[in-house]
Design a protein around this motif. Structure first.
Motif, PDB file in Angstrom:
ATOM      1  N   ALA A  13      -1.530   5.558   2.939  1.00 35.95           N
ATOM      2  CA  ALA A  13      -1.602   6.747   3.516  1.00 35.95           C
ATOM      3  C   ALA A  13      -3.041   6.838   4.181  1.00 35.95           C
ATOM      4  CB  ALA A  13      -1.477   7.824   2.238  1.00 35.95           C
ATOM      5  N   ASP A  14      -3.285   8.181   4.830  1.00 33.16           N
ATOM      6  CA  ASP A  14      -4.603   8.480   5.400  1.00 33.16           C
ATOM      7  C   ASP A  14      -5.453   8.944   4.324  1.00 33.16           C
ATOM      8  OD1 ASP A  14      -3.469   8.139   7.905  1.00 33.16           O
ATOM      9  OD2 ASP A  14      -3.500  10.380   7.988  1.00 33.16           O
ATOM     10  N   ALA A  15      -6.806   8.262   4.464  1.00 31.74           N
ATOM     11  CA  ALA A  15      -7.885   8.431   3.278  1.00 31.74           C
ATOM     12  C   ALA A  15      -9.070   8.974   4.212  1.00 31.74           C
ATOM     13  CB  ALA A  15      -7.916   7.347   2.620  1.00 31.74           C
ATOM     14  N   THR A  19     -13.880   7.771   0.018  1.00 29.40           N
ATOM     15  CA  THR A  19     -13.152   8.319  -1.114  1.00 29.40           C
ATOM     16  C   THR A  19     -12.649   6.955  -1.977  1.00 29.40           C
ATOM     17  OG1 THR A  19     -11.262   8.396   0.208  1.00 29.40           O
ATOM     18  CG2 THR A  19     -12.363  10.506  -0.079  1.00 29.40           C
ATOM     19  N   ILE A  20     -11.980   7.343  -3.129  1.00 28.35           N
ATOM     20  CA  ILE A  20     -11.819   6.211  -3.930  1.00 28.35           C
ATOM     21  C   ILE A  20     -10.236   5.864  -3.651  1.00 28.35           C
ATOM     22  CG2 ILE A  20     -11.134   5.843  -6.393  1.00 28.35           C
ATOM     23  CD1 ILE A  20     -13.287   8.048  -7.149  1.00 28.35           C
ATOM     24  N   ALA A  21     -10.167   4.523  -3.809  1.00 29.92           N
ATOM     25  CA  ALA A  21      -8.792   3.927  -3.569  1.00 29.92           C
ATOM     26  C   ALA A  21      -8.177   3.328  -4.774  1.00 29.92           C
ATOM     27  CB  ALA A  21      -9.187   2.480  -2.389  1.00 29.92           C
ATOM     28  N   LYS A  22      -6.902   3.252  -4.828  1.00 26.84           N
ATOM     29  CA  LYS A  22      -6.038   2.744  -5.979  1.00 26.84           C
ATOM     30  C   LYS A  22      -5.357   1.717  -5.302  1.00 26.84           C
ATOM     31  CE  LYS A  22      -2.227   6.111  -5.614  1.00 26.84           C
ATOM     32  NZ  LYS A  22      -1.387   7.027  -6.443  1.00 26.84           N
ATOM     33  N   GLU A  29      -1.890  -3.791  -0.711  1.00 20.16           N
ATOM     34  CA  GLU A  29      -1.799  -2.487  -0.193  1.00 20.16           C
ATOM     35  C   GLU A  29      -2.826  -1.381  -0.996  1.00 20.16           C
ATOM     36  OE1 GLU A  29       2.651  -1.712   1.435  1.00 20.16           O
ATOM     37  OE2 GLU A  29       2.145  -1.150  -0.633  1.00 20.16           O
ATOM     38  N   SER A  30      -3.091  -0.316  -0.563  1.00 17.48           N
ATOM     39  CA  SER A  30      -4.148   0.608  -0.888  1.00 17.48           C
ATOM     40  C   SER A  30      -3.618   2.024  -0.644  1.00 17.48           C
ATOM     41  CB  SER A  30      -5.409   0.485  -0.660  1.00 17.48           C
ATOM     42  OG  SER A  30      -5.454   0.795   0.851  1.00 17.48           O
ATOM     43  N   ALA A  31      -3.871   2.953  -1.393  1.00 19.37           N
ATOM     44  CA  ALA A  31      -3.511   4.334  -1.414  1.00 19.37           C
ATOM     45  C   ALA A  31      -4.843   5.214  -1.810  1.00 19.37           C
ATOM     46  CB  ALA A  31      -2.331   4.596  -2.063  1.00 19.37           C
ATOM     47  N   PRO A  32      -4.897   6.419  -1.459  1.00 20.52           N
ATOM     48  CA  PRO A  32      -5.966   7.396  -1.988  1.00 20.52           C
ATOM     49  C   PRO A  32      -5.901   7.750  -3.675  1.00 20.52           C
ATOM     50  CG  PRO A  32      -5.255   8.092  -0.098  1.00 20.52           C
ATOM     51  CD  PRO A  32      -4.371   7.148  -0.276  1.00 20.52           C
ATOM     52  N   THR A  50      -6.229   4.770   7.789  1.00 16.90           N
ATOM     53  CA  THR A  50      -5.208   5.577   8.576  1.00 16.90           C
ATOM     54  C   THR A  50      -3.952   4.885   7.973  1.00 16.90           C
ATOM     55  OG1 THR A  50      -6.569   5.663  10.510  1.00 16.90           O
ATOM     56  CG2 THR A  50      -4.147   5.923  10.733  1.00 16.90           C
ATOM     57  N   SER A  51      -3.043   5.617   7.704  1.00 18.62           N
ATOM     58  CA  SER A  51      -1.616   5.016   7.196  1.00 18.62           C
ATOM     59  C   SER A  51      -0.859   4.011   7.971  1.00 18.62           C
ATOM     60  CB  SER A  51      -0.567   6.348   6.957  1.00 18.62           C
ATOM     61  OG  SER A  51       0.483   5.836   6.342  1.00 18.62           O
ATOM     62  N   GLY A  52      -0.619   2.852   7.216  1.00 22.61           N
ATOM     63  CA  GLY A  52      -0.199   1.727   8.088  1.00 22.61           C
ATOM     64  C   GLY A  52      -0.830   0.667   8.623  1.00 22.61           C
ATOM     65  N   ASP A  53      -2.384   1.147   8.895  1.00 26.96           N
ATOM     66  CA  ASP A  53      -3.450   0.231   9.161  1.00 26.96           C
ATOM     67  C   ASP A  53      -4.074  -0.649   8.391  1.00 26.96           C
ATOM     68  OD1 ASP A  53      -2.745   1.045  11.692  1.00 26.96           O
ATOM     69  OD2 ASP A  53      -4.435   2.340  12.011  1.00 26.96           O
ATOM     70  N   MET A  54      -5.059  -1.553   8.421  1.00 30.26           N
ATOM     71  CA  MET A  54      -5.694  -2.030   7.678  1.00 30.26           C
ATOM     72  C   MET A  54      -6.933  -1.342   7.301  1.00 30.26           C
ATOM     73  SD  MET A  54      -3.834  -4.790   6.748  1.00 30.26           S
ATOM     74  CE  MET A  54      -4.834  -5.785   5.734  1.00 30.26           C
TER      75      MET A  54
END
Length: 125
Positions: A13-15, A19-22, A29-32, A50-54
Motif C-alpha cells: 500500500a502507499d505510505a 511513517t511506521i511499517a508493519k 512485504e511491508s504495509a503501513p 508506493t503500492s507494488g514498488d520496493m
C-alpha cells in the motif's frame, strides 16, 4: 540520520515518508501500520512507499518518524491508526519500533533509535 540497517521490501500500500511499517502478508512485504499490536518492523524512509514498488524500511540504528502525539526523549514508541508514532503509556505492553531520541508534538518528525519488538513500560511509582 545514519541508519545502520535498511531493508528494501515490496510495499502492499502507499505510505507517507517517516511513517511506521508493519510486516506484510508475504515474505519481504511491508504495509503501513494501523495499530499498536501490528507486527511493527521499522519506518519508511524519506521516500515513503508506493503500492507494488520496493520501499526502504529502516530497521536498525537511528531513523526518523512522524509523531501522532506528544513524546519526550526516551519514550518507547508504538503506532497509531495513521502509522504515526505515539508513546507507550505507563503500565502498558505494546509492539514498539524503538525509543524517541528527541521530544516532539503531533506532526513533528523526530529521530528515534530503532528497536523493533515489544516493550513493557513500568507503571509510575
Amino acid at each position: 540520520m545514519n541508519p545502520t540497517f535498511i531493508k528494501s521490501l515490496r510495499a502492499t500500500a502507499d505510505a507517507d515518508p517517516y511513517t511506521i511499517a508493519k510486516a506484510g502478508a508475504a515474505f519481504l512485504e511491508s504495509a503501513p501500520a494501523s495499530a499498536d499490536d501490528d507486527a511493527l518492523i521499522g519506518t519508511y524512509d524519506a521516500q515513503g512507499a508506493t503500492s507494488g514498488d520496493m520501499a526502504d524500511v529502516i530497521q536498525g540504528g537511528w531513523g526518523e518518524v512522524k509523531l501522532g502525539g506528544t513524546v519526550a526523549a526516551g519514550d518507547m514508541l508504538t503506532a497509531d491508526a495513521s502509522a504515526h508514532a505515539v508513546k507507550i503509556a505507563a503500565g502498558e505492553t505494546k509492539r514498539t519500533i524503538g525509543m524517541a531520541m528527541a521530544p516532539g508534538v503531533d506532526g513533528d518528525v523526530i529521530p528515534y533509535l530503532a528497536q523493533p519488538g515489544a516493550a513493557a513500560v513500568p507503571a509510575a511509582v
